[in-house]
Write an enzyme that holds these catalytic residues in place. Structure first.
Site, PDB file in Angstrom:
ATOM      1  N   GLY A  66       0.843  -1.194   0.000  1.00  0.00           N
ATOM      2  CA  GLY A  66       0.000   0.000   0.000  1.00  0.00           C
ATOM      3  C   GLY A  66       0.875   1.240   0.000  1.00  0.00           C
TER       4      GLY A  66
ATOM      5  N   LEU B 124      -1.012   7.466   2.123  1.00  0.00           N
ATOM      6  CA  LEU B 124      -0.269   8.344   3.022  1.00  0.00           C
ATOM      7  C   LEU B 124       0.594   7.544   3.985  1.00  0.00           C
ATOM      8  CD1 LEU B 124      -2.863  11.126   3.816  1.00  0.00           C
ATOM      9  CD2 LEU B 124      -0.913  11.209   2.281  1.00  0.00           C
TER      10      LEU B 124
ATOM     11  N   ARG C  43     -19.588  13.670  12.722  1.00  0.00           N
ATOM     12  CA  ARG C  43     -20.164  13.016  11.551  1.00  0.00           C
ATOM     13  C   ARG C  43     -21.312  12.060  11.879  1.00  0.00           C
ATOM     14  NH1 ARG C  43     -14.581  11.723   8.258  1.00  0.00           N
ATOM     15  NH2 ARG C  43     -14.273  13.867   7.645  1.00  0.00           N
TER      16      ARG C  43
ATOM     17  N   ARG D 181     -14.033   8.851  14.191  1.00  0.00           N
ATOM     18  CA  ARG D 181     -12.881   9.658  13.811  1.00  0.00           C
ATOM     19  C   ARG D 181     -13.317  11.088  13.533  1.00  0.00           C
ATOM     20  NH1 ARG D 181     -11.048  11.482   9.282  1.00  0.00           N
ATOM     21  NH2 ARG D 181     -12.257  10.162   7.884  1.00  0.00           N
TER      22      ARG D 181
END
Lengths: 637, 320
Positions: free
Chosen positions: A40, A43, A330, A435
């Site tokens: 992967g 970031l 959220r 998160r």
């Protein structure tokens, strides 16, 4: 099972320093003898591969895309948090730490989160030095904005393309190392197994997506930075190639999976157009800084939004949560949107959408200011829907977006399999049950640039260079098993396509394991998932060949993993008989329909251990100890 | 936004693998919802092909929101299709009419090998970045982010260039299959910012030389790249690249290690290795490059002349 989270002793603010002082170092001259595999290149993975190569390790990096520049980190829009306190508005490392722990509804480790807040500032410095074109003020200083639930302005951004710019920064650092020959880059590869010999990770098997060939690579340690599993819902904002495969292979080989039911639903997506659509387009929730969310008060009100007068509108978030308004976290925003739509107040052709209105912001700041902040998002919205958000409110609806659960890792980011590490969204460590906005980029880069380069040292120093090569029988066995699974999938020749079965799984997951869950629904979901799994292995139609590029075969493998993994998710949601963060069990709500935690019984990380195909997994707990923050009932009123 | 259902015919490029010659195939796709994206239309067409026991159309795509740069085909002769400033995944079927015949081809360029159907190998773009598309700053060595103030307009210009998604449409549309817009976007971004200045000369020389060595053509000011770029990266960046390139060639001591940065790595990985049966092959060098390494001092004067002409022309074009 004995779990050691390896949290260093001492005061919270000293743990990371003390750890780094005490950690064994690998002699600089010896670093080049170690082979590390990074799977992967988002970031976390891109940053880790570049940084480890800078330190002198020999790195092989793998990505499923055709280039490391395309990892799904690229799609993050809004920004990245850091405790710089440049705006002088009261931010600090401690406040970022506290906000993150609280935002995660007290289901994350204090020590990990504090470290994340500490290194957040280094990330901004590093990225600016790489040439990431962050937004600036006229004086040339970095610009900050307030973002999703934060009462300080700590979010750095590059227009609406922060993820892209940060990823391209990491990609440039990685490219520099590839050019220098210290990183070997393998694109269009998908991990299909992890090779364990005598309890230690020794390498990986990957499918070359172009030729179909199973390739073997050996290493002294393997780092998984393979992202999350949001596409289990079929409908999600994730890219097409996002999947649980790598993490699930680790789980099958003995790594524990933590909190799989913690998945985040993003409140500001463009609603689904039709059955054919799996990918929903997310728009940065930074839009909620200036947009106002509302629905008509009267379900029968079918007027165009601009014709509905103020007094006939319900700005339900501002009314219910006066201090946070449209900036509630959220999960609160998502659940409230669903509540409004379930109550018949939804808008748009499907009735599953709410308005996000910029009229007041445009009146206040002018069209130019709004265009500079959100121009690309507005353009994107207009192209997809044919509506102009400068003139008429956007329509939005929640969709699966990020997964907080992931492979269990200790303070060193090591899974329960020695030599196997997990970084970024692939691990579970920092976000708890929810998160905060602009924290995913922060965690990915923290893990990659500033944590793993230190924490991998002690393992390598303790274990030395691996004598196991790709000719070891374990590699042979794993490669053969992977090829056999492909042959089996191709031979089924049933009547339902992979996509069709994935859609069916997604419906079960959205309905019963989505924004709100209850015991009855979860039990029903488990039964439905088992049935779908059975049907899949008898009735899937894959087509094509194993020795050529074959997307349907790749996707069949990923769906096969999901059909096992989805059951673990549902089981985790059922076992966690409390509400916390994004995990709302309808049985446990406050009077205001907020998540009601049960700290007495569930202040732990839930861990699942693979027990064979079709068998119920083993269950373990890592208790969470809070010494520095007081567990409070989250309230955004 | 009412939806219509249309029937279309695809004339789509089919090619089994890189060795296959390839041909157009005609595929009828019926009952297409006009709200579908172009890629969703291909998805549904593929579902039907799979159920009919036929090989589905291979095409690259990933984020489906126009930012990852993975997707891209030539639709009716235009990379990414008829929409301006948009990737293929953002093209919707409402742009087409019932009965339309749509030609779909892969990117065509000497440097991009077709892998299967509509998929090409854009690895050469990565190789150009590896030759210098970065700031050499190791993790941990950065000063405080506010230590270097950058005027807002400079940051904005750098961001305009940095918006490039590396999709390769500029190469596909260019009659010379040049990657100049791609190269110039990265060179500009880093040349505009103070962080990128120390290596600006080396970067411009090495990236251009690597582009040449990989088989991309050069810029002859057709501006087709700018017209199809989904991120509207301007050819002003090419003018800026030319300035940087000329400045570097004439005034700096920097030598171009073109292939030195590129070929040895490729040769190294081309050696048979148990673990890597599919090693990338070194690119075929073109006439103006040498495989061992090109030092520009000889040809720089001729190139300089041409670039100065191009630069003046472009500067005029962009300011008028």
């Amino acid at each position: 099972m004995q779990l050691d989270s390896k949290i260093p002793a001492g005061a919270l603010e000293d743990k990371w320093d003390k750890y780094r002082f005490k950690a064994k170092l690998v002699n600089p001259a010896n670093k080049r003898k170690y082979n590390l595999i990074v799977v992967g290149t988002g970031l976390a993975g891109g940053a880790a591969a570049a940084t480890l190569a800078e330190l002198g390790y020999h790195v092989k990096a793998f990505c499923i895309q055709d280039s490391p520049r395309r990892a799904h980190s690229i799609a993050a829009q809004g920004g990245i948090n850091a405790a710089k306190n440049y705006p002088n508005d009261g931010d600090s490392i401690w406040r970022l730490f506290y906000d993150t722990v609280k935002g995660g509804d007290f289901r994350a480790r204090e020590a990990n989160v504090y470290r994340l807040a500490q290194v957040s500032n280094n990330i901004i410095d590093q990225c600016a030095a790489q040439g990431v074109p962050f937004a600036r003020e006229y004086g040339g200083m970095l610009s900050n904005r307030s973002f999703g639930g934060a009462q300080v302005s700590r979010t750095f951004y590059a227009r609406g393309q922060t993820g892209q710019q940060l990823l391209l920064g990491a990609y440039s650092a990685l490219s520099r190392q590839v050019g220098a020959g210290t990183v070997e880059m393998f694109a269009r590869r998908e991990l299909v197994d992890i090779v364990i010999v005598d309890g230690r990770t020794r390498g990986i098997i990957v499918r070359n997506l172009v030729t179909g060939e199973m390739e073997r690579y050996a290493a002294d340690a393997v780092l998984l930075a393979t992202g999350g599993y949001g596409t289990v819902f079929y409908l999600s904002t994730n890219a097409d190639s996002c999947n649980v495969g790598a993490a699930f292979k680790a789980y099958k080989r003995g790594a524990l999976f933590a909190n799989p039911c913690f998945t985040q639903i993003h409140p500001t997506c463009i609603p689904q157009g039709g059955d054919y659509q799996a990918k929903l387009t997310l728009m940065s929730e930074s839009l909620r800084n200036d947009g106002r969310i509302w629905v008509p008060k009267d379900p029968a009100d079918t007027r165009a939004p601009r014709d509905i007068p103020e007094d006939a509108r319900s700005y339900y978030l501002e009314e219910k949560y006066p201090s946070f308004g449209n900036l509630v976290p959220r999960d609160v925003a998502s659940r409230n949107a669903k509540e409004q739509c379930d109550a018949g107040l939804g808008v748009g052709p499907t009735g599953y959408a709410v308005y996000l209105d910029f009229a007041d912001a445009i009146k206040r700041d002018g069209r130019d200011v709004i265009a500079r902040k959100y121009g690309n998002l507005f353009d994107m919205y207009q192209n997809i829907t044919d509506d102009d958000p400068y003139e008429t409110p956007m329509m939005i609806y929640p969709a699966s977006h990020y997964t907080m659960g992931g492979l269990w890792v200790d303070y060193e980011l090591q899974t329960t399999i020695p030599g196997l590490f997990a970084l970024g969204e692939a691990n579970f460590s920092d976000h708890g049950a929810n998160r905060l906005g602009a924290s995913a980029l922060m965690q990915g880069l923290a893990d990659g640039y500033f944590v793993i380069p230190y924490t991998i040292g002690p393992f390598l120093a303790d274990h030395g260079v691996s004598p196991v090569g790709v000719d070891h029988p374990a590699f042979e066995t794993c490669a053969r098993e992977a090829a056999e699974r492909d042959r089996k999938l191709l031979a089924i020749e049933g009547r339902r396509t992979v996509r069709d079965l994935h859609r069916a799984l997604g419906k079960v997951m959205v309905d019963e394991v989505g924004m709100a869950r209850n015991a009855g629904g979860l039990n029903k979901a488990i039964g439905a998932i088992q049935e779908l799994r059975e049907e899949f292995w008898q009735n899937v139609k894959v087509g094509g060949e194993a020795d050529n590029f074959n997307l349907a075969l790749q996707k069949a493998g990923r769906l096969a993993d999901y059909l096992e993994f989805a059951e673990v998710m549902a089981l985790d949601a059922l076992t966690r008989d409390e509400s916390c963060g994004c995990h709302l069990r309808e049985e446990h709500q406050t009077a205001e329909h907020e998540a009601k935690r049960n700290d007495e019984d569930f202040c732990h990380v839930a861990l699942w251990e693979y027990a064979g195909f079709g068998n119920a997994p083993g269950f373990h707990k890592e208790p969470l100890v809070f010494e520095n923050v007081e567990l409070s009932q989250r309230s955004y009123k | 936004m009412g939806s219509d259902t249309i029937n279309i015919t695809l004339k789509v490029w089919r090619q089994k693998n890189a060795a296959d010659k390839g041909r157009f195939e005609t595929i009828a796709v019926n009952d297409v919802d006009s709200h579908m994206s172009f890629l969703e239309m291909l998805d549904t067409a593929n579902e039907k092909l799979i159920l009919a026991g036929k090989d589905p159309i291979a095409f690259d795509n990933d984020c489906r929101e126009g930012i990852c740069g993975t997707c891209g085909c030539v639709v009716d002769g235009i990379p990414h299709g008829p929409n301006k400033a948009m990737t293929l995944c953002q093209l919707h079927m409402r742009k087409f009419a019932d009965g339309d015949v749509i030609a779909v081809e892969p990117w065509r360029a000497r440097a991009f090998k077709v892998l299967k159907d509509l998929m090409v190998d854009r690895g050469p773009l990565d190789k150009i970045i590896q030759a210098g598309g970065y700031v050499s700053v190791n993790t941990g060595s950065a000063p405080d982010a506010n230590a270097i103030p950058i005027p807002m307009e400079v940051a904005e210009k750098a961001m305009d260039a940095a918006a490039c998604i590396g999709c390769g449409a500029c190469v596909a549309t260019c009659p010379n299959a040049s990657a100049m817009l791609f190269v110039s976007a990265k060179v500009s971004q880093l040349a505009l910012l103070p962080q990128g200045k120390p290596e600006a000369a080396q970067r411009a020389l090495s990236m251009v030389a690597t582009m040449d060595a990989l088989g991309f053509g050069n810029c002859t000011n057709h501006k087709a790249c700018e017209a199809v770029c989904p991120k509207e990266v301007s050819i002003v960046n090419i003018a800026r690249l030319n300035r940087e390139f000329i400045k570097a060639g004439v005034t700096s001591e920097a030598e171009v290690d073109l292939p030195l940065a590129l070929v040895p790595a490729a040769e190294k990985s081309a050696k048979p290795r148990a673990a890597s049966p599919e090693a990338p092959k070194p690119a075929k060098p073109v006439a103006q490059s040498t495989s061992g390494g090109m030092v520009l001092t000889g040809s720089i004067y001729i190139l300089t002349f041409l670039f100065v002409l191009g630069f003046i022309w472009q500067s005029l074009a962009s300011f008028l």
